[in-house]
Design a protein around this motif. Structure first.
Motif, PDB file in Angstrom:
ATOM      1  N   SER A 268       0.851  -1.196   0.000  1.00 27.11           N
ATOM      2  CA  SER A 268       0.000   0.000   0.000  1.00 27.11           C
ATOM      3  C   SER A 268       0.886   1.245   0.000  1.00 27.11           C
ATOM      4  O   SER A 268       1.883   1.320   0.717  1.00 27.11           O
ATOM      5  CB  SER A 268      -0.902   0.023   1.232  1.00 27.11           C
ATOM      6  N   VAL A 269       0.511   2.209  -0.828  1.00 25.53           N
ATOM      7  CA  VAL A 269       1.257   3.464  -0.912  1.00 25.53           C
ATOM      8  C   VAL A 269       0.262   4.607  -0.735  1.00 25.53           C
ATOM      9  O   VAL A 269      -0.643   4.787  -1.564  1.00 25.53           O
ATOM     10  CB  VAL A 269       1.993   3.594  -2.264  1.00 25.53           C
ATOM     11  N   VAL A 270       0.415   5.373   0.355  1.00 26.05           N
ATOM     12  CA  VAL A 270      -0.509   6.456   0.667  1.00 26.05           C
ATOM     13  C   VAL A 270       0.305   7.724   0.932  1.00 26.05           C
ATOM     14  O   VAL A 270       1.241   7.720   1.728  1.00 26.05           O
ATOM     15  CB  VAL A 270      -1.365   6.115   1.898  1.00 26.05           C
ATOM     16  N   GLY A 271      -0.061   8.804   0.231  1.00 26.32           N
ATOM     17  CA  GLY A 271       0.574  10.101   0.490  1.00 26.32           C
ATOM     18  C   GLY A 271       1.863  10.327  -0.271  1.00 26.32           C
ATOM     19  O   GLY A 271       2.317  11.466  -0.405  1.00 26.32           O
ATOM     20  N   VAL A 272       2.512   9.272  -0.736  1.00 24.04           N
ATOM     21  CA  VAL A 272       3.727   9.377  -1.527  1.00 24.04           C
ATOM     22  C   VAL A 272       3.554   8.501  -2.762  1.00 24.04           C
ATOM     23  O   VAL A 272       2.507   7.879  -2.962  1.00 24.04           O
ATOM     24  CB  VAL A 272       4.970   8.926  -0.720  1.00 24.04           C
ATOM     25  N   GLN A 273       4.588   8.442  -3.583  1.00 25.16           N
ATOM     26  CA  GLN A 273       4.558   7.595  -4.769  1.00 25.16           C
ATOM     27  C   GLN A 273       5.852   6.802  -4.857  1.00 25.16           C
ATOM     28  O   GLN A 273       6.889   7.200  -4.299  1.00 25.16           O
ATOM     29  CB  GLN A 273       4.353   8.443  -6.030  1.00 25.16           C
ATOM     30  N   VAL A 274       5.786   5.685  -5.575  1.00 25.86           N
ATOM     31  CA  VAL A 274       6.954   4.837  -5.764  1.00 25.86           C
ATOM     32  C   VAL A 274       7.194   4.667  -7.260  1.00 25.86           C
ATOM     33  O   VAL A 274       6.252   4.441  -8.034  1.00 25.86           O
ATOM     34  CB  VAL A 274       6.760   3.454  -5.102  1.00 25.86           C
ATOM     35  N   GLY A 275       8.444   4.824  -7.683  1.00 34.21           N
ATOM     36  CA  GLY A 275       8.803   4.648  -9.090  1.00 34.21           C
ATOM     37  C   GLY A 275      10.287   4.382  -9.200  1.00 34.21           C
ATOM     38  O   GLY A 275      10.889   3.764  -8.318  1.00 34.21           O
ATOM     39  N   GLU A 276      10.873   4.855 -10.283  1.00 34.69           N
ATOM     40  CA  GLU A 276      12.314   4.710 -10.490  1.00 34.69           C
ATOM     41  C   GLU A 276      12.938   6.076 -10.701  1.00 34.69           C
ATOM     42  O   GLU A 276      12.305   6.994 -11.234  1.00 34.69           O
ATOM     43  CB  GLU A 276      12.612   3.826 -11.717  1.00 34.69           C
ATOM     44  N   THR A 277      14.190   6.200 -10.274  1.00 34.83           N
ATOM     45  CA  THR A 277      14.941   7.412 -10.568  1.00 34.83           C
ATOM     46  C   THR A 277      15.204   7.482 -12.070  1.00 34.83           C
ATOM     47  O   THR A 277      15.218   6.453 -12.758  1.00 34.83           O
ATOM     48  CB  THR A 277      16.277   7.428  -9.820  1.00 34.83           C
ATOM     49  N   PRO A 278      15.402   8.679 -12.632  1.00 32.89           N
ATOM     50  CA  PRO A 278      15.767   8.787 -14.044  1.00 32.89           C
ATOM     51  C   PRO A 278      17.049   7.997 -14.341  1.00 32.89           C
ATOM     52  O   PRO A 278      17.877   7.777 -13.456  1.00 32.89           O
ATOM     53  CB  PRO A 278      15.977  10.287 -14.248  1.00 32.89           C
TER      54      PRO A 278
END
Length: 343
Positions: A268-278
């Motif tokens: 679960s991801v709430v209030g922030v986001q998860v991805g990859e750095t450039p």
């Protein structure tokens, strides 16, 4: 018969006189120097002189036949070579090679005009108020043997032609260089690397560009969100604080701020986001100082890329890695690495 012998004697005397004049009065070498001031910093002018792929654009031969066939070998600077073949007689075929290069100061080259001539060229750049003084010198030596005296006479004709060619090339160099940003990037020390992606947890921040205190407050709120989330889900930072700029519009800036991390991605991801750095090929520089230094570095990097004809990645987002947070009193400088994505 006597008149014929007399004619031969006159011809012999004339040729002898021409030979004596050529041998003893005419110089054995050709040297032509032309100068001009370009209203741009020296580093920008050097970028256009030290890379033959760019120098081709202001070459007087390119102006005569832009459709000539050009091939290049080697990187910019010493050792780079340009060859060309043209159907235009005045351009013909030839090769130009850079034999010595002093960053932002001087470029020496050899110009081989097929079987017609071999010329040595030296371009010296000197920083002056308001721009760069450029001095372009071309020299040639007459060979030994029977060709020596005719070559000395030919130099009399070539001098005016070479002066016109140099003036034409310098004029085109000035025109093209003065289309570049008037930003001095001589002290910039860019590095070029392939950057690997990392998992990245971040908060998106949108704030005003006109209020530094508000920008710092908004960023601090975003960072606190990220840190709280990482603590809750036991995520370990795998790198320094990272900012990814997503837009500049109407005096507002939007960016992602957070940390690369290691560990399992939370369900679960709430209030922030998860991805990859450039990631991918990037030009990057390390900047030390305050926010003004960072803004100046962005301008220098953009000017450097334009002068060196380096293409940015379409849709690519610049990003920053914070290596050291500066102190409020300025005693400890901020150290930030800026990355520009490239094609």
């Amino acid at each position: 018969m006597k008149w014929f012998l007399g004619l031969l004697l006159v011809v012999a005397l004339v040729l002898g006189a021409l030979f004596a004049v050529g041998t003893f009065l005419l110089p054995n070498s050709l040297e032509v120097t032309r100068t001009l001031t370009v209203e741009r910093p020296r580093a920008a002018v050097f970028a256009m002189v030290n890379d033959l792929k760019i120098a081709k654009e202001w070459s007087p031969y390119y102006a005569r036949d832009p459709d000539a066939d050009y091939t290049f070998s080697g990187d910019a600077g010493e050792g780079q070579t340009m060859r060309w073949v043209s159907d235009v007689r005045e351009v013909g075929s030839g090769r130009m090679s850079i034999v010595d290069s002093v960053p932002n100061e001087e470029v020496q080259s050899i110009l081989e005009m097929g079987e017609r001539a071999t010329l040595n060229a030296d371009m010296i750049l000197r920083a002056v108020e308001g721009g760069t003084a450029v001095a372009w010198t071309v020299t040639a030596e007459c060979g030994e043997g029977w060709i020596n005296v005719p070559c000395r006479y030919m130099n009399l004709i070539l001098r005016g032609m070479v002066e016109k060619e140099l003036d034409s090339g310098l004029g085109r160099l000035k025109t093209l260089a003065e289309q570049l940003p008037n930003v001095n990037f001589e002290a910039l020390n860019p590095q070029f690397d392939e950057i690997a992606p990392q998992m990245f947890v971040y908060s998106t921040v949108e704030t005003s560009l006109e209020n530094l205190a508000e920008m710092e407050r908004a960023e601090a709120m975003g960072i606190n969100q990220v840190r709280d989330f990482m603590t809750q889900y036991q995520l370990t930072p795998a790198g320094a604080l990272t900012r990814v700029v997503t837009s500049y519009e109407n005096n507002r800036i939007s960016f992602r701020v957070g940390y690369p991390y290691s560990g399992a991605t939370p369900l679960s991801v709430v209030g922030v986001q998860v991805g990859e750095t450039p990631s991918g090929q990037a030009m990057h520089v390390l900047v030390e100082g305050d926010r003004a230094n960072i803004q100046a570095a962005y301008a220098q990097m953009n000017a450097y890329m334009q002068a060196h004809r380096i293409a940015g990645r379409e849709g690519g987002l610049p990003w920053e890695v914070l290596h050291q947070q500066g102190s409020a009193d300025g005693a400890v400088p901020t150290r930030i690495e800026i990355f520009m994505p490239l094609q």
